[in-house]
Design an enzyme around this catalytic site. Structure first.
Site, PDB file in Angstrom:
ATOM      1  N   ASP A  33      40.850  37.989  37.631  1.00 14.88           N
ATOM      2  CA  ASP A  33      42.354  38.683  37.814  1.00 14.88           C
ATOM      3  C   ASP A  33      42.112  39.939  37.941  1.00 14.88           C
ATOM      4  OD1 ASP A  33      45.149  37.912  35.893  1.00 14.88           O
ATOM      5  OD2 ASP A  33      44.796  40.084  36.261  1.00 14.88           O
ATOM      6  N   ILE A  34      43.177  40.757  38.785  1.00 12.59           N
ATOM      7  CA  ILE A  34      43.254  41.998  39.318  1.00 12.59           C
ATOM      8  C   ILE A  34      43.233  42.872  38.109  1.00 12.59           C
ATOM      9  CG2 ILE A  34      45.420  42.339  39.917  1.00 12.59           C
ATOM     10  CD1 ILE A  34      44.138  43.423  42.654  1.00 12.59           C
ATOM     11  N   ASN A  88      52.056  30.713  31.799  1.00  8.17           N
ATOM     12  CA  ASN A  88      53.297  31.327  31.814  1.00  8.17           C
ATOM     13  C   ASN A  88      54.302  30.768  32.544  1.00  8.17           C
ATOM     14  OD1 ASN A  88      52.518  33.334  29.819  1.00  8.17           O
ATOM     15  ND2 ASN A  88      51.820  34.657  31.431  1.00  8.17           N
ATOM     16  N   VAL A  97      53.884  35.938  38.923  1.00  6.07           N
ATOM     17  CA  VAL A  97      53.482  35.324  40.422  1.00  6.07           C
ATOM     18  C   VAL A  97      53.894  33.880  40.164  1.00  6.07           C
ATOM     19  CG1 VAL A  97      51.530  34.853  41.926  1.00  6.07           C
ATOM     20  CG2 VAL A  97      51.490  36.885  40.458  1.00  6.07           C
ATOM     21  N   HIS A 101      49.763  28.810  37.735  1.00  3.80           N
ATOM     22  CA  HIS A 101      48.186  29.033  37.519  1.00  3.80           C
ATOM     23  C   HIS A 101      47.889  29.296  35.968  1.00  3.80           C
ATOM     24  CE1 HIS A 101      50.976  32.777  37.337  1.00  3.80           C
ATOM     25  NE2 HIS A 101      50.143  33.276  36.459  1.00  3.80           N
ATOM     26  N   HIS A 103      45.489  30.823  33.078  1.00  2.89           N
ATOM     27  CA  HIS A 103      44.615  31.995  32.666  1.00  2.89           C
ATOM     28  C   HIS A 103      43.616  31.604  31.923  1.00  2.89           C
ATOM     29  CE1 HIS A 103      47.554  35.375  33.786  1.00  2.89           C
ATOM     30  NE2 HIS A 103      48.512  34.471  33.742  1.00  2.89           N
TER      31      HIS A 103
HETATM   32  P1  AMP Z   1      51.421  35.905  35.264  1.00  2.00           P
HETATM   33  O1  AMP Z   1      51.884  37.050  34.415  1.00  2.00           O
HETATM   34  O2  AMP Z   1      51.211  34.728  34.338  1.00  2.00           O
HETATM   35  O3  AMP Z   1      52.214  35.425  36.507  1.00  2.00           O
HETATM   36  O4  AMP Z   1      50.358  36.048  35.696  1.00  2.00           O
HETATM   37  C1  AMP Z   1      49.722  36.668  36.868  1.00  2.00           C
HETATM   38  C2  AMP Z   1      48.316  37.174  37.025  1.00  2.00           C
HETATM   39  O5  AMP Z   1      48.130  37.457  38.264  1.00  2.00           O
HETATM   40  C3  AMP Z   1      48.304  38.701  36.240  1.00  2.00           C
HETATM   41  O6  AMP Z   1      47.330  38.664  35.181  1.00  2.00           O
HETATM   42  C4  AMP Z   1      48.100  39.857  37.509  1.00  2.00           C
HETATM   43  O7  AMP Z   1      46.970  40.705  36.986  1.00  2.00           O
HETATM   44  C5  AMP Z   1      47.339  38.613  38.440  1.00  2.00           C
HETATM   45  N1  AMP Z   1      47.198  39.348  39.771  1.00  2.00           N
HETATM   46  C6  AMP Z   1      48.164  39.844  40.610  1.00  2.00           C
HETATM   47  N2  AMP Z   1      47.827  39.919  41.644  1.00  2.00           N
HETATM   48  C7  AMP Z   1      46.608  39.587  41.823  1.00  2.00           C
HETATM   49  C8  AMP Z   1      45.525  39.489  42.853  1.00  2.00           C
HETATM   50  N3  AMP Z   1      45.819  40.251  44.138  1.00  2.00           N
HETATM   51  N4  AMP Z   1      44.347  39.040  42.548  1.00  2.00           N
HETATM   52  C9  AMP Z   1      43.881  38.677  41.526  1.00  2.00           C
HETATM   53  N5  AMP Z   1      44.959  38.607  40.419  1.00  2.00           N
HETATM   54  C10 AMP Z   1      46.171  38.885  40.551  1.00  2.00           C
END
Ligand code: AMP
Length: 115
Positions: A33-34, A88, A97, A101, A103
């Protein structure tokens, strides 16, 4: 919910933006995760285009299982003694996003259960 092919995880799957890959097989991609919320914070995504778990149906049963089993495999490789898997679904649940996915969080005590 319609699938938005411009979401960031779709771009990662297409190789349009980079990721720190942790695991990949024919059905699943996992990467760091970024914005990590724990020492280990890995995002595990299906290669199938699904905006969220609510958009899945019986045809996705194998894919959903593969996501979880990938998480278990990665956690073992990372030697995590305890970890949390989070999905989520929907903006009000914190989804930002809109590509399904999981986590995988670990590496510190996770005491703040369920929001
Ligand atoms: P969610 O809030 O459950 O939709 O999780 C989305 C996750 O994607 C968050 O924890 C972000 O930090 C992560 N995220 C967004 N962009 C990127 C990226 N380019 N590379 C890796 N993780 C990302």
């Amino acid at each position: 919910m319609d699938y938005d092919a411009q979401n960031v995880f779709a771009k990662i799957l297409r190789g349009e933006i980079p990721c720190a890959k942790v695991y990949e097989d024919e059905a699943v991609l996992a990467f760091n995760d970024i914005a990590p919320q724990a020492p280990t914070h890995i995002v595990i995504i299906p290669k199938k285009a699904r905006p969220c778990v609510a958009a899945c149906d019986a045809s996705d049963t194998e894919m959903l299982g593969r996501l979880q089993l990938a998480a278990v495999k990665i956690a073992a490789e990372k030697k995590l003694s305890a970890y949390r898997l989070v999905v989520n679904c929907g903006a009000d649940a914190g989804q930002t996003v809109f590509h399904l996915h999981l986590h995988l969080l670990g590496g510190r005590p996770l005491t703040n259960v369920l929001g």
